[in-house]
Write an enzyme that holds these catalytic residues in place. Structure first.
Site, short mmCIF file in Angstrom:
data_model
loop_
_atom_site.label_atom_id
_atom_site.label_comp_id
_atom_site.label_asym_id
_atom_site.label_seq_id
_atom_site.Cartn_x
_atom_site.Cartn_y
_atom_site.Cartn_z
N ASP A 138 3.41 9.41 -0.87
CA ASP A 138 2.21 8.66 -0.49
C ASP A 138 2.02 7.53 -1.50
OD1 ASP A 138 -0.12 8.17 0.98
OD2 ASP A 138 -0.78 10.25 0.90
N HIS A 169 0.82 -1.22 0.00
CA HIS A 169 0.00 0.00 0.00
C HIS A 169 0.85 1.27 0.00
CE1 HIS A 169 -4.03 -1.79 0.70
NE2 HIS A 169 -3.26 -2.82 1.03
C1 GDG Z 1 -2.19 3.84 3.23
C2 GDG Z 1 -1.16 4.53 2.31
C3 GDG Z 1 -2.82 4.39 0.45
C4 GDG Z 1 -9.24 9.80 7.38
N1 GDG Z 1 -9.78 10.55 8.34
C5 GDG Z 1 -11.05 10.11 8.49
C6 GDG Z 1 -11.28 9.07 7.58
N2 GDG Z 1 -10.14 8.88 6.92
C7 GDG Z 1 -9.97 7.88 5.87
C8 GDG Z 1 -9.90 8.53 4.50
C9 GDG Z 1 -9.21 7.44 3.70
C10 GDG Z 1 -8.29 6.81 4.74
O1 GDG Z 1 -8.78 7.16 6.03
C11 GDG Z 1 -6.86 7.32 4.60
O2 GDG Z 1 -6.32 6.76 3.44
P1 GDG Z 1 -5.06 7.40 2.71
O3 GDG Z 1 -4.92 6.71 1.41
O4 GDG Z 1 -5.27 8.86 2.59
O5 GDG Z 1 -3.81 7.19 3.67
P2 GDG Z 1 -3.16 6.06 4.65
O6 GDG Z 1 -3.95 5.86 5.88
O7 GDG Z 1 -1.76 6.54 4.84
O8 GDG Z 1 -3.17 4.70 3.80
C12 GDG Z 1 -1.88 5.32 1.23
C13 GDG Z 1 -3.70 3.60 1.39
O9 GDG Z 1 -2.95 2.92 2.40
C14 GDG Z 1 -4.51 2.55 0.64
O10 GDG Z 1 -3.69 1.74 -0.14
O11 GDG Z 1 -3.62 5.18 -0.39
O12 GDG Z 1 -0.94 5.89 0.34
O13 GDG Z 1 -0.30 5.38 3.06
O14 GDG Z 1 -10.11 6.47 3.28
O15 GDG Z 1 -11.18 8.88 4.07
N3 GDG Z 1 -12.44 8.42 7.45
C15 GDG Z 1 -13.46 8.80 8.27
N4 GDG Z 1 -13.31 9.79 9.20
C16 GDG Z 1 -12.14 10.48 9.34
O16 GDG Z 1 -12.03 11.38 10.19
N5 GDG Z 1 -14.65 8.17 8.17
#
Ligand code: GDG
Length: 495
Positions: free
Chosen positions: A382, A166
């Site tokens: 990222d 990821h």
């Molecule tokens: C890893 C990789 C890759 C966040 N705050 C709230 C909330 N979120 C959700 C977002 C999104 C998820 O959490 C975060 O996903 P990201 O992709 O932005 O980042 P990582 O956690 O670092 O994830 C990344 C991912 O894995 C998948 O492969 O994209 O690059 O680092 O879904 O919406 N959701 C809710 N409330 C919040 O306050 N409901």
């Protein structure tokens, strides 16, 4: 090996189970869906399949009994307090995470962390072997479990094993710093197929195989003999880029509900109906570029290019890895900066920054996305960044503009976003201003193109493509004669 409990045709393994335990006011406990990119992505994939999920339940101590939630069999793996500290907070988040994200902060190397990482990976492999049906598909996720593929293969040579990364896979110059680089590569090569977010990540992995371990690579495959094995155990593993996506239809439907539409209007009104509402949503992580974003915004206020109440920024920072020093320090810096900006530029009744250190329900997130004019996604590095895709999926009104870092995996698909280099503060400022001032026609046509990409390539498609690639490996899907059988007689395809 005796198989005691039920077994499953698809076994997903990730560091965390997709749930966390919550205690109600009356003392009763229940399991609730937990946050995070992986959970958001896989939820829709597992529903309705004969599937189990192996992972840590999130609290130190013995593993709770396996249970079923939303139709998925959840099989907890227990971690002691010292294992949480050494395997998870230590090796995973203070050794691997910085190295795999371009050493945005320095990495720490400790041999005891590595030993615990290996021991915990072995426990995961055993748990997977217990719940995998004969010939099952095992899908292992992420950097915390890189030794699991070869450990599972040793215990259960009958199963088909895939691993998905990821986060970025680092260039060989960074990966090569790890004293355990050989063991990590050999651990991964127990899989049949290794999936990455970007082609560049897959290439970095192949380069590590070649340059650090002297293995033979050809096109998108690596051929090698497992350690201690004889030539008859020679295997070929395929690698490929299969970028993750989001549940486009689910998010779009959610953001069309009357409740979410009304809440979006309410959010804007509660912020004093600014002309321009900007938004950042991130786990509070140093890779997400929150400091750079705030610096650019502060300078725009300083230059008097913009000012509240016409413009305001809402920054949602989800608590993350709070026991790791670098994360505590980041929180202090971000909150100090927000305090300084607000002290200098807020007026009574209109803040320059609304800073929210909370986790919000999905519907509230959708309402925030809908309420926003300019979404700021500015990571320094990222793997993908699901927030960028979620924003686009929610904008069925073709409103809003996405400012996106070229160092997010999402950039490789979302070229119609307003692209910036987060290290270039002047450039970020210019990009924000362009996103604000661009003509409505151009903004809408960009959003339309972004939405088309995410709609055509959603999370269901991602999972389908991944599982298809895993079934056919080491051949590519669509290659004549490719099947889902074993390795014998298969050859890498030339491209
Ligand atoms: C890893 C990789 C890759 C966040 N705050 C709230 C909330 N979120 C959700 C977002 C999104 C998820 O959490 C975060 O996903 P990201 O992709 O932005 O980042 P990582 O956690 O670092 O994830 C990344 C991912 O894995 C998948 O492969 O994209 O690059 O680092 O879904 O919406 N959701 C809710 N409330 C919040 O306050 N409901």
């Amino acid at each position: 090996m005796t198989v005691a409990g039920p077994t499953f045709a698809l076994v997903v393994a990730a560091n965390r189970l997709p749930v966390k335990r919550v205690v109600d006011a009356d003392g009763t406990t229940c399991w609730q869906r937990s946050p995070g990119g992986l959970v958001s992505a896989l939820e829709s994939v597992m529903r309705g399949r004969d599937a189990a999920w192996v992972g840590w339940a999130g609290e130190p101590g013995p593993a709770p009994e396996p249970f079923v939630q939303d139709g998925v069999h959840l099989h907890p793996v227990g971690l002691s307090p010292s294992e949480v500290q050494e395997y998870y907070e230590g090796f995973s988040n203070q050794t691997l995470w910085p190295i795999y994200h371009d050493v945005t902060v320095l990495a720490s190397f400790h041999r005891n962390w590595w030993n615990t990482y290996r021991a915990v990976n072995h426990r995961f492999a055993q748990a997977i072997a217990e719940v995998a049906a004969a010939g099952a598909t095992v899908w292992v996720h992420d950097y915390q479990l890189q030794l699991v593929p070869s450990m599972v293969r040793t215990i259960r040579p009958d199963v088909r094993i895939g691993w998905f990364d990821h986060i970025p896979f680092p260039p060989v110059e960074l990966f090569g710093r790890l004293p355990w680089r050989r063991a990590l590569v050999e651990g991964l090569l127990g899989a049949d197929f290794l999936g990455f977010q970007r082609a560049g990540d897959a290439e970095n992995f192949l380069r590590a195989c070649r340059r650090l371990l002297g293995m033979a690579t050809k096109a998108d495959t690596v051929t090698f003999t497992p350690p201690g094995g004889n030539a008859s155990l020679r295997r070929t593993v395929r690698v490929g880029a299969i970028p993750i996506s989001v549940d486009f239809r689910g998010l779009e439907a959610l953001s069309r509900t009357p409740e979410v539409l009304a809440r979006a209007a309410e959010i804007r009104a509660s912020l004093g109906d600014p002309k321009v509402l900007m938004l950042g949503v991130d786990r509070l992580d140093y890779t997400k570029g929150i400091r750079h974003r705030l610096k650019a915004y502060e300078e725009l206020l300083q230059d008097k290019t913009m000012a509240p109440p016409e413009v305001t920024l809402m920054q949602v920072s989800t608590p993350s890895r709070e026991r790791v020093a670098a994360y505590r320090q980041l929180r202090e810096e971000v909150e100090g900066t927000v305090g300084r900006i607000n002290g200098e530029y807020s007026t009574l009744g209109s803040a320059a920054v609304y800073y929210l250190y909370h986790f919000y329900p999905r519907a509230e997130m959708a309402a925030m996305f809908l309420a926003t004019d300019v979404m700021l996604v500015t990571p320094l590095r990222d793997g993908m960044n699901l927030v960028a895709k979620e924003y686009v999926a929610c904008r069925h009104d073709l409103g809003g503009a996405l400012v996106l870092s070229e160092f997010a995996g999402a950039w490789h698909e979302l070229h119609q976003a307003f692209i910036c280099n987060p290290h270039d503060i002047e450039g970020v400022k210019r990009t924000i201003m362009r996103a604000i001032t661009v003509s409505e026609d151009e903004r809408r046509s960009r959003m339309k193109a972004l939405r088309k990409r995410v709609e055509d390539y959603d999370v269901q498609r991602w999972a389908f493509r991944y599982l298809e690639a895993l079934a056919k490996a080491p051949l590519r899907p669509g290659t004549p004669g490719s099947g889902s059988g074993g390795q014998s007689g298969t050859r890498p395809v030339a491209t």
